[in-house]
Enzyme design. Structure first.
Site, mmCIF file in Angstrom:
data_model
loop_
_atom_site.group_PDB
_atom_site.id
_atom_site.type_symbol
_atom_site.label_atom_id
_atom_site.label_comp_id
_atom_site.label_asym_id
_atom_site.label_seq_id
_atom_site.Cartn_x
_atom_site.Cartn_y
_atom_site.Cartn_z
ATOM 1 N N ASN A 200 37.351 30.901 56.768
ATOM 2 C CA ASN A 200 37.707 32.310 56.962
ATOM 3 C C ASN A 200 36.491 33.207 56.751
ATOM 4 O O ASN A 200 35.739 33.029 55.797
ATOM 5 C CB ASN A 200 38.793 32.668 55.921
ATOM 6 C CG ASN A 200 39.420 34.027 56.140
ATOM 7 O OD1 ASN A 200 39.791 34.387 57.256
ATOM 8 N ND2 ASN A 200 39.541 34.803 55.070
ATOM 9 N N HIS A 236 38.357 43.160 59.705
ATOM 10 C CA HIS A 236 38.265 44.457 59.011
ATOM 11 C C HIS A 236 37.439 45.368 59.925
ATOM 12 O O HIS A 236 36.211 45.266 59.977
ATOM 13 C CB HIS A 236 37.572 44.296 57.656
ATOM 14 C CG HIS A 236 38.377 43.489 56.679
ATOM 15 N ND1 HIS A 236 39.570 43.928 56.156
ATOM 16 C CD2 HIS A 236 38.151 42.270 56.136
ATOM 17 C CE1 HIS A 236 40.056 43.018 55.323
ATOM 18 N NE2 HIS A 236 39.210 42.000 55.303
ATOM 19 N N ASP A 268 42.681 45.259 59.253
ATOM 20 C CA ASP A 268 42.940 46.670 58.958
ATOM 21 C C ASP A 268 41.965 47.488 59.787
ATOM 22 O O ASP A 268 40.932 46.974 60.230
ATOM 23 C CB ASP A 268 42.895 47.029 57.457
ATOM 24 C CG ASP A 268 41.732 46.439 56.683
ATOM 25 O OD1 ASP A 268 40.667 46.174 57.289
ATOM 26 O OD2 ASP A 268 41.870 46.261 55.461
#
Ligand code: G3I
Length: 351
Positions: A200, A236, A268
């Site tokens: 990740n 992000h 986000d």
């Protein structure tokens, strides 16, 4: 369209249109993201602040209504789960697992090896390579073993590549060397052979230096027979730093060609780096969520889309940038934002 899909979607759309059930006093369940995600065989998830989950009923209600997957924002990281060399604390992670199981949600585990949020006993200790390997082995074996069979996918190694595409300097790479990654995946697989194992990272969503380095890393792992199942693209981003959807699609496709899955793991969308009125920024934000949802729905093999939180009440962004922001799908009062409706619109799509 298959008849059962039509029936389910018709019911959902009736709820979407705001049926109130005034006559019989029946309050229908509103349409929710997870209804449509299930139909598309997509995991739709959010990172969970476990304190809010315990204390705020609306948080709990919204999370279970909307999402079919959760990931702990902090409580499975080393500093929480392994605070002293011989002490593990599973209580908060266990609570999240129980909540997920009670609500038919899958769980992503986050994260087994990272350079941040490490306990002081580890960062201030002096260890030889063999000692640190032994500590890492015990940690992975204990944590993954504790949750065996209960976690769909683990972020085994998080953010090991630097922004320049080289190996990031960390306690792991300095003392063990780059093969800490192979060891971590092997040990995670031994502890829970059924869990999907992910690498990740952030900043490697579209084609470029960092995603090339991530691609080479996971390709090498596949070539060496290391048990890796997927790559997490954190996502992000911000309205002032939009990604090129075609570039993200191409990156997902080349990862898929290696036989790996992709999860969008921490999406986000900051609005502080854009311009215009608040309404204009929220509209631009909705456009970004719509674009990335389209990418995930259309780019094989993107199988999960998670946001890093779901209400603007609980987000890491203002604490990090020291500026107010509103990067998520629900506002601070748990009202769905334009971003939510954009994502929902794409999930409903043209069924
Ligand atoms: O636990 C302490 C608490 O005891 C203390 O009272 C409080 C005071 O500030 O701080 C608490 O620790 C905070 C911790 O989150 C738990 O809430 C830290 O200060 C804070 O820095 C930490 O931030 C987390 C961050 O990772 C650490 O780098 C964020 O909540 C979390 O959202 C964020 O998540 C990461 C992913 O794991 C990996 N990808 C990037 C993402 C965003 O940075």
């Amino acid at each position: 369209m298959k008849p059962f899909v039509l029936i389910v979607l018709s019911i959902g759309l009736v709820f979407c249109t705001g049926m109130t059930g005034q006559t019989g006093g029946v309050r229908p369940t509103p349409a929710a993201l997870r209804m449509y995600a299930d139909l598309r065989h997509l995991y739709i998830g959010a990172a969970v602040n476990t304190q809010a989950l315990r204390l705020v009923p609306q948080y709990k209600e919204t999370l279970s209504r909307e999402f079919n997957m959760v990931v702990p924002e902090n409580v499975m990281k080393w500093e929480t789960i392994h605070p002293a060399r011989d002490t593990y604390r599973f209580d908060e992670g266990d609570q999240l697992i129980a909540f997920a199981q009670a609500n038919q949600m899958k769980v992503r585990g986050h994260t087994l090896v990272w350079h941040q949020q490490l306990p002081a006993w580890l960062t201030t200790g002096t260890f030889t390579r063999d000692e640190l390997l032994d500590i890492l082995h015990q940690h992975i074996n204990t944590v993954v073993g504790h949750y065996k069979g209960q976690i769909l996918a683990w972020d085994v190694v998080n953010e090991a590549i630097g922004d320049d595409g080289g190996m990031r300097a960390s306690i792991w790479s300095r003392i063990i060397g780059p093969d800490f990654i192979d060891y971590a995946f092997r040990w995670a697989h031994e502890a829970d052979p059924g869990a999907l194992l992910f690498y990740n990272d952030y900043g490697g969503e579209g084609l470029g230096t960092k995603s090339n380095a991530i691609y080479e890393l996971v390709k090498g792992m596949k070539d060496r027979g290391i048990p890796i199942d997927g790559v997490g693209l954190q996502m992000h981003i911000g309205i002032g730093s939009r990604l090129n959807p075609a570039s993200v699609t191409a990156n997902i496709k080349r990862i898929g060609d290696l036989g790996l899955q992709v999860h969008i793991t921490e999406m986000d969308v900051k609005i502080q780096d854009g311009s215009g009125t608040q309404d204009q920024r929220l509209t631009a934000q909705a456009d970004v969520y719509r674009e990335i949802t389209d990418v995930c729905l259309n780019a094989h093999p993107c199988t999960a889309l998670l946001t890093w939180g779901f209400t603007d009440q609980y987000t890491w962004i203002p604490g990090f940038t020291h500026k107010a922001d509103a990067p998520l799908l629900f506002d601070k009062s748990y009202t769905p934002k334009p971003a939510y409706h954009a994502l929902m619109g794409r999930l409903v799509g043209d069924f």
